[in-house]
Design an enzyme around this catalytic site. Structure first.
Site, PDB file in Angstrom:
ATOM      1  N   LYS A   3     -94.204  18.695 -12.876  1.00 38.56           N
ATOM      2  CA  LYS A   3     -94.058  17.434 -13.599  1.00 38.56           C
ATOM      3  C   LYS A   3     -95.390  16.808 -14.008  1.00 38.56           C
ATOM      4  CE  LYS A   3     -90.784  15.414 -14.327  1.00 38.56           C
ATOM      5  NZ  LYS A   3     -89.933  14.586 -13.458  1.00 38.56           N
ATOM      6  N   TYR A  49     -93.903 -36.797 -17.895  1.00 38.46           N
ATOM      7  CA  TYR A  49     -94.242 -35.749 -16.932  1.00 38.46           C
ATOM      8  C   TYR A  49     -93.208 -35.688 -15.813  1.00 38.46           C
ATOM      9  CZ  TYR A  49     -96.537 -32.879 -13.472  1.00 38.46           C
ATOM     10  OH  TYR A  49     -96.802 -31.869 -12.576  1.00 38.46           O
ATOM     11  N   GLU A  63     -94.192   4.228 -19.372  1.00 37.00           N
ATOM     12  CA  GLU A  63     -92.954   3.729 -18.751  1.00 37.00           C
ATOM     13  C   GLU A  63     -93.153   2.349 -18.150  1.00 37.00           C
ATOM     14  OE1 GLU A  63     -90.542   7.482 -17.043  1.00 37.00           O
ATOM     15  OE2 GLU A  63     -92.590   7.335 -16.334  1.00 37.00           O
ATOM     16  N   ASN A  89     -95.853  13.085 -15.626  1.00 39.80           N
ATOM     17  CA  ASN A  89     -95.028  11.952 -16.039  1.00 39.80           C
ATOM     18  C   ASN A  89     -95.803  10.886 -16.802  1.00 39.80           C
ATOM     19  OD1 ASN A  89     -92.855  13.127 -14.675  1.00 39.80           O
ATOM     20  ND2 ASN A  89     -93.445  12.152 -12.751  1.00 39.80           N
ATOM     21  N   ASN A 130    -101.836 -35.724 -14.942  1.00 37.08           N
ATOM     22  CA  ASN A 130    -100.893 -35.305 -15.980  1.00 37.08           C
ATOM     23  C   ASN A 130    -101.589 -34.917 -17.283  1.00 37.08           C
ATOM     24  OD1 ASN A 130     -99.147 -35.967 -13.991  1.00 37.08           O
ATOM     25  ND2 ASN A 130     -98.272 -37.777 -15.003  1.00 37.08           N
ATOM     26  N   SER A 190     -99.736 -26.175  -5.664  1.00 34.51           N
ATOM     27  CA  SER A 190     -99.888 -25.199  -6.756  1.00 34.51           C
ATOM     28  C   SER A 190    -101.208 -24.450  -6.613  1.00 34.51           C
ATOM     29  CB  SER A 190     -99.823 -25.905  -8.112  1.00 34.51           C
ATOM     30  OG  SER A 190    -100.718 -26.988  -8.157  1.00 34.51           O
ATOM     31  N   LYS A 241     -96.857 -22.501 -14.786  1.00 30.84           N
ATOM     32  CA  LYS A 241     -98.103 -21.733 -14.636  1.00 30.84           C
ATOM     33  C   LYS A 241     -97.904 -20.274 -14.252  1.00 30.84           C
ATOM     34  CE  LYS A 241    -100.467 -25.873 -13.730  1.00 30.84           C
ATOM     35  NZ  LYS A 241     -99.145 -26.499 -13.956  1.00 30.84           N
ATOM     36  N   SER A 289     -95.557  14.559  -9.765  1.00 32.08           N
ATOM     37  CA  SER A 289     -94.422  14.267  -8.896  1.00 32.08           C
ATOM     38  C   SER A 289     -94.777  14.709  -7.481  1.00 32.08           C
ATOM     39  CB  SER A 289     -93.203  15.033  -9.396  1.00 32.08           C
ATOM     40  OG  SER A 289     -92.293  15.220  -8.333  1.00 32.08           O
ATOM     41  N   THR A 322     -84.249   8.189 -38.587  1.00 33.52           N
ATOM     42  CA  THR A 322     -83.389   7.003 -38.464  1.00 33.52           C
ATOM     43  C   THR A 322     -82.289   7.429 -37.497  1.00 33.52           C
ATOM     44  OG1 THR A 322     -81.944   7.656 -40.281  1.00 33.52           O
ATOM     45  CG2 THR A 322     -83.807   6.257 -40.855  1.00 33.52           C
ATOM     46  N   HIS A 323     -81.821   6.511 -36.698  1.00 31.78           N
ATOM     47  CA  HIS A 323     -80.814   6.822 -35.660  1.00 31.78           C
ATOM     48  C   HIS A 323     -81.288   7.935 -34.722  1.00 31.78           C
ATOM     49  CE1 HIS A 323     -77.986   4.621 -38.318  1.00 31.78           C
ATOM     50  NE2 HIS A 323     -78.629   5.266 -39.270  1.00 31.78           N
TER      51      HIS A 323
END
Ligand code: ARG
Length: 491
Positions: A317, A351, A324, A319, A144, A57, A359, A311, A189-190
């Site tokens: 563009k 354990y 996003e 963006n 542990n 690990s 992790k 772009s 709304t909607h």
């Protein structure tokens, strides 16, 4: 700040496949069939290198090093307190641990996969530095309970970082709410224009969401802030250590009460991932709005050039990539929540090595949330509102339909009937291609004789806003009141 990316581990924690992919690597690190470490007396053969690489690990838990050392120092003091170690032994071990800490901080520490994890790495180096005495540190302790401690210490600090990031984000929103306090926009709304609202009211909705997120984080903190050390491997320890003494050293208000539960419990990881998921969901929703609002279709806001990208093909563009990506990363955090829940569901007490799989999702979720919250505060600070466009959008009379219906209610007409009358009126306007804002009193009266002169006053965004004057409504008096409370509390 939690130690997020140490030394060469820069992106390792984010790359879930790294340790596993290396199993098949041939170019730089051929898999040799040479066995490596010998696990003490019980083992006749050494660990196969494939197994070593599969089970380590270290690539992702090395970030736990400051907490591991902090925990070891407290454990060492506890052993001295219990007269298991002499004062001199305790001092030498602590000095050795501090030396290891400095080595790691300065990038002079050699992380070796054969050490299996950060706990073994540090102990191995300690023993190299101070000799066989290093072997006494692990008395009365197991990895542990040690890893349970490290993780709690790590999360405790990470949560503080996320919470203060959230607060910065709230501040940025509050400042924008104040800056554009006079601006009225269509409420939706909607995703259909519904009623006018104050832009500040809309922005402060997110401040409330983030306040609940902070609440969830601090709630998770209360439950995870309990000392696990002393649970040993699963049953407790044979040494007369005073767990409350250790708890005090590490600033835990309480100790866990069942050793089996202690070493197998990862509820706190799930709780934190849950809080992170909800927080990301809120960020994703605000992202969605910013993406829509900055589009050609809405043009309600402008994001700073420095927070957008172009772009490679289309010169026009601009963006909203940051928004996003935050929306996109939300899926990743949800995935981590599901991944840990699924890891835990079939585990018998206590354990099991499966728990090591907690992790990467946890660290990645905390990194993602911290980065998202931080970048969002900066993005919001730089937002510009196109007041002219919002003002125009709010002029459309259809936004006042409810005002007209409520007017008729005040004149004694039951709401359902009023609703139908205005429904007809809206139908009439649409057929006439006439906006409700430009309707004449005669036209109003042809739909209901209860309309009189004062009705024309209803057809203004300002009036519509002002009538929503209950607690939580969008009337200026209420929004101003709430904004002042938030400014006082958070700025
Ligand atoms: N790397 C392990 C983990 O993350 C540490 C505990 C290992 N314990 C053990 N008995 N193998 O869970």
């Amino acid at each position: 700040m939690p130690q997020r990316r140490t030394n060469n581990s820069a992106s390792q924690s984010r790359s879930h496949s790294k340790a596993r992919a290396s199993l098949t690597t041939t170019k730089n690190s051929p898999v040799s069939s040479q066995p490596t470490k010998l696990w003490g007396g019980r083992f006749k053969t050494r660990t196969h290198q494939l197994v070593e690489r599969f089970t380590t690990s270290l690539p992702f838990d090395q970030r736990l090093y400051p907490y591991d050392i902090q925990g070891s120092i407290a454990h060492c003091k506890t052993l001295h307190h219990a007269k298991v170690l002499t004062r001199k032994e305790c001092q030498t071990i602590i000095q050795g641990l501090e030396k290891v800490l400095r080595e790691i901080q300065r990038g002079r520490f050699e992380f070796r996969n054969e050490d299996e994890d950060i706990h073994m790495s540090i102990e191995r180096r300690l023993t190299q530095l101070i000799g066989p005495l290093g072997g006494k540190l692990h008395t009365g302790r197991s990895r542990n309970d040690q890893v349970a401690l490290d993780l709690r210490l790590y999360v405790r600090e990470a949560l503080t970082t996320v919470s203060s990031g959230l607060r910065e984000l709230q501040k940025a929103l509050i400042v924008q709410a104040r800056r554009y306090i006079h601006v009225i926009m269509p409420g939706y709304t909607h995703l259909q224009r519904a009623q006018p609202v104050l832009f500040a009211h809309h922005v402060l909705a997110y401040v409330d969401m983030f306040e609940r997120d902070k609440g969830r984080l601090s709630d998770a903190l209360t439950r995870l802030n309990v000392l696990p050390l002393g649970a040993g491997a699963l049953a407790g320890t044979n040494y007369p250590i005073d767990r409350k003494f250790t708890a005090k050293l590490l600033d835990f208000p309480a100790v866990t009460t069942n050793s089996l539960d202690t070493v197998s419990d990862r509820d706190f990881v799930v709780e934190v991932l849950n809080a992170c998921s909800l927080l990301m969901m809120h960020l994703s929703r605000i992202s969605e709005e910013f993406i829509l609002w900055s589009s050609q279709e809405f043009q309600f806001i402008e994001m700073s050039d420095s927070f957008c990208t172009g772009s490679s093909m289309m010169p026009q563009k601009k963006n909203p990539d940051v928004a996003e990506l935050v929306r996109g990363k939300t899926g990743r955090v949800y995935g981590h929540l599901m991944s840990v829940l699924t890891t835990l569901k079939g585990l018998p007490l206590s354990y099991n090595r499966d728990l090591q799989e907690d992790k990467e999702p946890l660290f990645d979720a905390l990194d993602t949330v911290t980065d998202s919250v931080t970048i969002y505060a900066e993005l919001i600070k730089r937002l510009k509102v196109r007041q002219d466009v919002m003002a125009e959008a709010v002029q459309s009379g259809l936004l006042f339909a409810t005002e007209l219906a409520d007017y008729l209610v005040r004149k004694g007409i039951p709401f359902r009937e009023a609703h139908a009358i205005i429904g007809n009126l809206v139908g009439y306007c649409t057929a006439q291609k006439k906006d409700l804002a430009h309707i004449t009193l005669t036209e109003l009266r042809s739909h209901s004789s209860r309309f009189s002169k004062d009705a024309s006053a209803l057809l203004s965004p300002e009036g519509a806003i002002q009538r929503k004057a209950q607690i939580g409504g969008t009337a200026r008096i209420q929004v101003e009141k709430r904004l002042r409370v938030l400014e006082k509390r958070l700025l």
